[in-house]
Design a protein around this motif. Sequence first.
Motif, mmCIF file in Angstrom:
data_model
loop_
_atom_site.group_PDB
_atom_site.id
_atom_site.type_symbol
_atom_site.label_atom_id
_atom_site.label_comp_id
_atom_site.label_asym_id
_atom_site.label_seq_id
_atom_site.Cartn_x
_atom_site.Cartn_y
_atom_site.Cartn_z
ATOM 1 N N ARG A 85 -4.256 -10.019 6.526
ATOM 2 C CA ARG A 85 -3.256 -9.090 6.001
ATOM 3 C C ARG A 85 -3.514 -7.674 6.501
ATOM 4 N NH1 ARG A 85 -2.335 -10.758 -0.320
ATOM 5 N NH2 ARG A 85 -1.383 -12.768 0.109
ATOM 6 N N ILE A 86 -4.764 -7.279 6.525
ATOM 7 C CA ILE A 86 -5.102 -5.941 7.003
ATOM 8 C C ILE A 86 -4.734 -5.808 8.471
ATOM 9 C CG2 ILE A 86 -7.017 -4.381 7.511
ATOM 10 C CD1 ILE A 86 -8.340 -5.440 4.934
ATOM 11 N N MET A 87 -5.062 -6.806 9.267
ATOM 12 C CA MET A 87 -4.744 -6.754 10.701
ATOM 13 C C MET A 87 -3.236 -6.751 10.922
ATOM 14 S SD MET A 87 -7.404 -6.287 12.392
ATOM 15 C CE MET A 87 -6.780 -6.580 14.015
ATOM 16 N N PHE A 88 -2.511 -7.556 10.141
ATOM 17 C CA PHE A 88 -1.062 -7.595 10.297
ATOM 18 C C PHE A 88 -0.455 -6.249 9.938
ATOM 19 C CE2 PHE A 88 3.251 -8.490 8.772
ATOM 20 C CZ PHE A 88 3.768 -9.058 9.926
ATOM 21 N N ARG A 89 -0.904 -5.641 8.841
ATOM 22 C CA ARG A 89 -0.398 -4.328 8.433
ATOM 23 C C ARG A 89 -0.710 -3.281 9.506
ATOM 24 N NH1 ARG A 89 -2.474 -3.054 2.970
ATOM 25 N NH2 ARG A 89 -0.907 -4.554 2.371
ATOM 26 N N TYR A 90 -1.928 -3.329 10.055
ATOM 27 C CA TYR A 90 -2.328 -2.403 11.114
ATOM 28 C C TYR A 90 -1.433 -2.587 12.341
ATOM 29 C CZ TYR A 90 -5.216 -0.333 14.772
ATOM 30 O OH TYR A 90 -5.670 0.417 15.823
ATOM 31 N N LEU B 55 2.869 -0.763 15.888
ATOM 32 C CA LEU B 55 4.121 -1.100 16.565
ATOM 33 C C LEU B 55 5.225 -0.129 16.147
ATOM 34 C CD1 LEU B 55 5.261 -3.195 18.524
ATOM 35 C CD2 LEU B 55 5.947 -4.534 16.548
ATOM 36 N N SER B 56 5.269 0.201 14.869
ATOM 37 C CA SER B 56 6.262 1.152 14.373
ATOM 38 C C SER B 56 6.068 2.518 15.026
ATOM 39 C CB SER B 56 6.150 1.261 12.860
ATOM 40 O OG SER B 56 6.999 2.250 12.377
ATOM 41 N N CYS B 57 4.830 2.979 15.104
ATOM 42 C CA CYS B 57 4.550 4.279 15.749
ATOM 43 C C CYS B 57 4.961 4.248 17.216
ATOM 44 C CB CYS B 57 3.074 4.625 15.623
ATOM 45 S SG CYS B 57 2.580 5.079 13.960
#
Length: 77
Positions: A28-33, A38-40
């Motif tokens: 979950r942490i890696m996915f959020r990161y 990707l958003s940035c």
Amino acid sequence: MPTLRYRRPSFDSPARCQARHAHLLPERIMFRYFVEKLSCWFERTEQRRANDFLASSSDIAELERRMRSMESTGSPT
């Protein structure tokens, strides 16, 4: 006819839920990161594209027209 019994839904305590899903925490942490990065990247790309669109204006009137166009549509056209 069989009798139907009401089964109360079982709700785990937060600690028990965390313990059950502890192995998923790194994913979950890696996915959020990954999503944040990707958003940035998309935001920087869109900003660069808008800057290039505005910078290619030949005069101040065209720059103002392009700025108004971007304000109304939200993207360079």
